[in-house]
Design a protein around this motif. Structure first.
Motif, short mmCIF file in Angstrom:
data_model
loop_
_atom_site.label_atom_id
_atom_site.label_comp_id
_atom_site.label_asym_id
_atom_site.label_seq_id
_atom_site.Cartn_x
_atom_site.Cartn_y
_atom_site.Cartn_z
N PRO A 90 0.84 -1.20 0.00
CA PRO A 90 0.00 0.00 0.00
C PRO A 90 0.88 1.26 0.00
O PRO A 90 1.81 1.36 0.79
N LEU A 91 0.58 2.15 -0.90
CA LEU A 91 1.30 3.44 -0.93
C LEU A 91 0.87 4.29 0.25
O LEU A 91 -0.27 4.19 0.72
N THR A 92 1.77 5.14 0.72
CA THR A 92 1.46 5.97 1.88
C THR A 92 1.37 7.46 1.55
O THR A 92 0.82 8.22 2.33
N SER A 93 1.90 7.85 0.39
CA SER A 93 1.88 9.26 0.02
C SER A 93 2.29 9.41 -1.44
O SER A 93 2.82 8.46 -2.05
N ARG A 119 -3.44 13.80 -5.59
CA ARG A 119 -4.66 14.53 -5.25
C ARG A 119 -4.99 14.48 -3.76
O ARG A 119 -5.85 15.22 -3.28
N CYS A 120 -4.32 13.62 -3.01
CA CYS A 120 -4.63 13.47 -1.59
C CYS A 120 -4.13 14.66 -0.78
O CYS A 120 -3.07 15.21 -1.04
N GLU A 121 -4.94 15.02 0.21
CA GLU A 121 -4.57 16.11 1.11
C GLU A 121 -4.35 15.52 2.50
O GLU A 121 -5.29 15.11 3.16
N GLY A 122 -3.10 15.46 2.89
CA GLY A 122 -2.78 14.97 4.22
C GLY A 122 -2.45 13.48 4.26
O GLY A 122 -2.79 12.72 3.35
N LYS A 123 -1.78 13.09 5.36
CA LYS A 123 -1.30 11.72 5.52
C LYS A 123 -2.43 10.70 5.57
O LYS A 123 -2.33 9.63 4.97
N GLU A 124 -3.47 11.00 6.31
CA GLU A 124 -4.57 10.04 6.47
C GLU A 124 -5.26 9.76 5.14
O GLU A 124 -5.54 8.62 4.80
N GLU A 125 -5.56 10.83 4.41
CA GLU A 125 -6.21 10.66 3.11
C GLU A 125 -5.31 9.87 2.15
O GLU A 125 -5.79 9.00 1.41
#
Length: 166
Positions: A90-93, A119-125
């Motif tokens: 799984p990619l993390t960022s 396109r993700c905003e932040g670590k959790e997303e």
């Protein structure tokens, strides 16, 4: 690696390194790595067949991000008769995706997946998207493979378990 596979296979048949019979054969399960995205694809296929001939029981791939490359690889090695387990990371960022794509030889992350991570905003997303991507890959490849090996980022087993949720 081919020599080590052959040695383990001989031990399983009850023959030691010197060619002498053992009191009891070993019972190693012999696995080997394979890379569907190898820069020298034909050489990688040759090595897979050498490992199969030496007695490998299964292959585990490098992390799979490009489903088309995996399908091409599976078609090329199918006649070896050796089961293939797909490596899933799984990619993390977005940064993680770029690093793997550009800095790790033999790992290819398609532009579409890098864009999804960007396109993700932040670590959790980003982690959630990485889990979704891993799930999408598993769904696409499941009919073609014998199993999976999920490597959770930073050893977080809960992430690996989430990847495997239906």
């Amino acid at each position: 690696s081919v020599g080590l596979i052959s040695l383990a296979n001989n031990l399983n048949r009850g023959i030691d390194l010197g060619g002498k019979e053992l009191k009891e054969p070993t019972r190693f399960v012999i696995g080997a790595g394979a890379n569907p995205a190898a820069p020298r694809f034909n050489k990688e296929i040759e090595r897979v067949f050498e490992k199969a001939e030496a007695g490998v029981d299964f292959f585990i791939t490098q992390p799979v991000f490009d489903v088309e490359l995996l399908q091409r690889f599976l078609s090329s090695v199918e006649s070896s008769g050796v089961p293939v387990l797909a490596g899933i990371w799984p990619l993390t960022s977005y940064r993680n995706a770029l690093f793997l794509h550009h800095e790790i030889p033999g790992i290819t992350i398609p532009a579409e997946l890098r864009e999804r991570m960007q396109r993700c905003e932040g670590k959790e997303e980003a982690l959630e998207e990485g889990i979704r991507i891993a799930g999408d890959i598993i769904t696409a490849i499941r009919p073609s493979i014998s199993g999976l090996q999920v490597s959770p980022p930073f050893g977080r087993i809960e992430t690996a378990l989430r990847v495997l949720e239906p």
